[in-house]
Design an enzyme around this catalytic site. Structure first.
Site, PDB file in Angstrom:
ATOM      1  N   CYS A  92     -21.832 -20.965 -52.516  1.00  0.00           N
ATOM      2  CA  CYS A  92     -21.705 -21.486 -51.177  1.00  0.00           C
ATOM      3  C   CYS A  92     -21.116 -20.103 -51.361  1.00  0.00           C
ATOM      4  O   CYS A  92     -20.775 -20.202 -49.764  1.00  0.00           O
ATOM      5  CB  CYS A  92     -20.578 -22.545 -50.999  1.00  0.00           C
ATOM      6  SG  CYS A  92     -21.275 -24.262 -52.381  1.00  0.00           S
TER       7      CYS A  92
ATOM      8  N   CYS B 159     -14.151 -34.367 -47.482  1.00  0.00           N
ATOM      9  CA  CYS B 159     -15.471 -33.017 -47.977  1.00  0.00           C
ATOM     10  C   CYS B 159     -16.169 -32.907 -46.911  1.00  0.00           C
ATOM     11  O   CYS B 159     -15.821 -33.250 -46.223  1.00  0.00           O
ATOM     12  CB  CYS B 159     -16.133 -34.614 -48.859  1.00  0.00           C
ATOM     13  SG  CYS B 159     -14.911 -34.897 -50.093  1.00  0.00           S
ATOM     14  N   SER B 160     -16.428 -31.275 -47.261  1.00  0.00           N
ATOM     15  CA  SER B 160     -17.421 -31.286 -45.969  1.00  0.00           C
ATOM     16  C   SER B 160     -18.225 -31.711 -46.661  1.00  0.00           C
ATOM     17  O   SER B 160     -19.312 -32.803 -47.722  1.00  0.00           O
ATOM     18  CB  SER B 160     -17.908 -29.657 -46.456  1.00  0.00           C
ATOM     19  OG  SER B 160     -18.124 -29.502 -47.671  1.00  0.00           O
TER      20      SER B 160
ATOM     21  N   ILE C 133     -22.794 -32.737 -47.088  1.00  0.00           N
ATOM     22  CA  ILE C 133     -25.030 -32.018 -46.863  1.00  0.00           C
ATOM     23  C   ILE C 133     -25.164 -32.016 -46.053  1.00  0.00           C
ATOM     24  O   ILE C 133     -24.642 -32.421 -44.969  1.00  0.00           O
ATOM     25  CB  ILE C 133     -24.651 -33.968 -48.025  1.00  0.00           C
ATOM     26  CG1 ILE C 133     -24.248 -32.939 -49.451  1.00  0.00           C
ATOM     27  CG2 ILE C 133     -26.291 -33.290 -47.869  1.00  0.00           C
ATOM     28  CD1 ILE C 133     -24.563 -34.215 -50.461  1.00  0.00           C
TER      29      ILE C 133
ATOM     30  N   LYS D 107     -15.975 -28.720 -42.362  1.00  0.00           N
ATOM     31  CA  LYS D 107     -15.519 -29.933 -42.517  1.00  0.00           C
ATOM     32  C   LYS D 107     -16.440 -30.263 -41.622  1.00  0.00           C
ATOM     33  O   LYS D 107     -16.896 -31.940 -41.896  1.00  0.00           O
ATOM     34  CB  LYS D 107     -14.080 -30.296 -42.514  1.00  0.00           C
ATOM     35  CG  LYS D 107     -13.454 -31.345 -42.269  1.00  0.00           C
ATOM     36  CD  LYS D 107     -13.994 -32.744 -43.891  1.00  0.00           C
ATOM     37  CE  LYS D 107     -14.118 -34.217 -43.288  1.00  0.00           C
ATOM     38  NZ  LYS D 107     -15.685 -34.050 -42.834  1.00  0.00           N
TER      39      LYS D 107
ATOM     40  N   HIS E 210     -21.997 -28.341 -43.976  1.00  0.00           N
ATOM     41  CA  HIS E 210     -22.026 -27.033 -45.222  1.00  0.00           C
ATOM     42  C   HIS E 210     -23.308 -27.269 -45.665  1.00  0.00           C
ATOM     43  O   HIS E 210     -23.038 -27.568 -47.195  1.00  0.00           O
ATOM     44  CB  HIS E 210     -20.874 -27.643 -46.364  1.00  0.00           C
ATOM     45  CG  HIS E 210     -20.508 -26.464 -47.230  1.00  0.00           C
ATOM     46  ND1 HIS E 210     -20.864 -25.795 -46.882  1.00  0.00           N
ATOM     47  CD2 HIS E 210     -19.911 -26.488 -48.354  1.00  0.00           C
ATOM     48  CE1 HIS E 210     -20.322 -24.447 -48.379  1.00  0.00           C
ATOM     49  NE2 HIS E 210     -19.638 -25.563 -48.954  1.00  0.00           N
TER      50      HIS E 210
END
Lengths: 134, 395
Positions: free
Chosen positions: B89, B212-213, B215, B334, B338
């Site tokens: 990342c 969670c960030s 997809i 977030k 991402h």
């Protein structure tokens, strides 16, 4: 990407079946999996093979509910970082217990289990998991 | 590490909106971001001498590798040389650092930095598997560990050691969703509450879906030149005062203390030294909030508060726009989204806008100095860039 229906290099990983790691005789640190070179002592270090007792305690844990490919049938499953009594840590699933029974610091021991199946042919991947010391 | 032999400036930035781009390919995304950056810099493709592009796992997401050549080709820049960087990342922050090295060495005078990822063509379990490639495959992923699982264990331990609360984790997501409301390029324009986070499904206890960030698909691009020629292109060059990268164990489980990321500490120390600033001198920061716990841990490691006080800092509102140290004004990973390979470059795009005073309703008043913090995997790679309106001392 589909995996081949044959065993890979992992079949030769001794650490996966017997918790075999290494110890640096110079600084006394334990490593899992084993290392050829001690990261602290580098070439001055003297590495020897060490078979861990398999006893340890839970350093941290979680319950995986969104699985990667191949683990769908196991969810929800417990995963932990286990601190072995010699000091090295391992990542492992926790079995034979419920999520609400697990606490940081809980005593656990290694057991030998199926991890998942590789490929649709059903080739079984084995390895260690940990369970509470009853 | 030594200071670069030439100062470096950013003269143009561009990004796509992040989100689920069903009608766009990886090529479309990088082309759009690239053209926007060139237009922003008011230069032509002929001025670019080198392309450095980050992408984490284009092979597993869309079956396309060799993305260096792809970036050069579809931005219309052949036969200019192109390099792909991969650091999970942190791929495109590492691309920026490679670009900085190319300019600092004197080999190139104008470099395009790109980052792109197209993640929504595969099922969730396949994306989870691809992302798990950023951890130790043989000793973590093999046993069924996922990335939410990695950060969940960090969260569990942080809560155990420092008393960080479930509500404090939620407040990170609430703040970042609120900031994203004012970012037209963000994936989500939806305010959420602490209750919304608590009602979202568990992904890896204690982390829930809204920790969670997401997809995402997206791309971002940055144009850099030597500082001495920056004024030729723009009246508001933004200077790169520090470009630093550090490594730690590939496997998170090997670290002595998982409530901190040693690569954060090491990279931050060097970055502050290079830039000649202290944490209190940072006016605005983009901090890698792939999961809410990481914003808390990393704010501590970056020196924005004492170790263990990251949750409290969020709760007291110190990281909101208009407060002591605004964090993730873009919406962060977030809420802005991402798309892993684009994320680092996207953070720079946001901070350049902040430092130019072009951030609209999310503008931090009088922002002079900014910090971008980008993590690869569980902290095995950390890249930090410090940007400033002032050229300052030679860094």
């Amino acid at each position: 990407m589909e995996e081949k229906a044959v065993a890979f290099h992992w079949r030769a990983f001794r650490e996966r079946y017997g918790l075999v790691g290494s110890k640096c005789e110079l600084c006394g640190r334990y490593f899992f999996p084993g290392r050829v070179i001690c990261p602290a002592c580098r070439r001055k270090g003297k590495m020897s093979e060490h078979r861990f007792s398999g006893k340890g305690s839970v350093y941290s844990f979680t319950v995986v509910r969104t699985p990667p490919t191949g683990f769908e049938i196991f969810i929800p499953y417990l995963m932990a970082i286990v601190e072995l009594e010699e000091g090295a840590r391992v990542v492992s699933q926790l079995v034979d217990c419920k999520p609400e029974e697990v606490q940081i610091g809980m005593s656990v021991e290694a057991c030998f289990r199926k991890i998942r199946e590789q490929n649709k042919s059903g080739l079984v991947l084995y390895g260690f998991k940990f369970r509470p010391v009853k | 590490m030594k200071a670069p032999k030439r100062d470096i400036a950013i003269i143009g930035v561009g990004t796509t909106k992040y989100g689920e781009h069903w009608n766009y390919s990886l090529k479309d995304l990088i082309t759009e971001a690239g053209i926007r950056a060139l237009e922003d810099a008011k230069i032509s493709g002929n001025d670019i001498e080198l392309i450095v592009g980050g992408s984490m796992s284009s092979g597993m997401f869309v079956g396309q590798e060799h993305t260096g050549a792809l970036f050069a080709d579809y931005m219309g820049l052949n036969p200019k040389p192109a390099i792909r960087t991969e650091a999970a990342c942190a791929s495109s922050s590492v691309a920026l650092r490679v670009g900085c090295m190319a300019i600092a060495s004197g080999m190139h005078d104008c470099v395009a930095i790109g980052g792109a990822e197209k993640m929504t063509d595969v099922y969730g379990s396949q994306a989870t598997t691809a992302l798990a490639g950023a951890m130790d495959r043989d000793n973590e992923a093999y046993f069924g560990l996922t990335f939410p699982g990695v950060y969940a264990m960090m969260a569990k331990r942080h809560m155990h050691q420092y008393g960080t609360t479930r509500e404090q984790l939620s407040l990170v997501a609430v703040k970042n969703h609120s900031n994203a409301m004012h970012n037209p390029y963000a994936q989500y324009h939806r305010k959420i509450s602490v209750d919304d986070v608590m009602r979202s499904p568990l992904v890896a206890d204690p982390l829930r879906l809204l920790d969670c960030s997401p997809i995402a698909d997206g791309a971002a691009c940055i144009i850099i030149v030597p500082a001495e020629s920056a004024r030729k292109y723009t009246d508001t060059p933004i200077y790169i005062r520090a470009s630093v990268q550090a490594s730690d164990t590939l496997g998170m489980y090997m670290r002595h203390d998982i409530t901190t990321i040693n690569a954060n500490i090491q990279a931050a120390k060097l970055a502050y030294q290079m830039a000649g600033v202290k944490p209190a001198g940072i006016d605005v920061a983009e901090v890698h909030d792939c999961f809410t716990i990481n914003e808390i841990i990393s704010c501590e490691d970056l020196g924005f508060c004492k170790k263990g006080a990251g949750g409290k800092m969020v709760q007291e509102g110190e990281t909101q726009i208009g407060s002591r140290i605004p964090v993730n004004t873009s919406g962060g990973l977030k809420a802005k989204g991402h798309p892993v390979g684009a994320t680092g470059a996207g953070q720079i795009v946001e901070l350049v806008k902040q430092l130019r005073g072009d951030a609209g309703k999310r503008q931090v008043d009088g922002a002079e100095t900014a910090l971008a913090h980008n993590v690869g995997g569980s902290g095995s790679t950390v890249a930090i860039h410090i940007l400033s309106r002032n050229r300052g001392k030679v860094c």
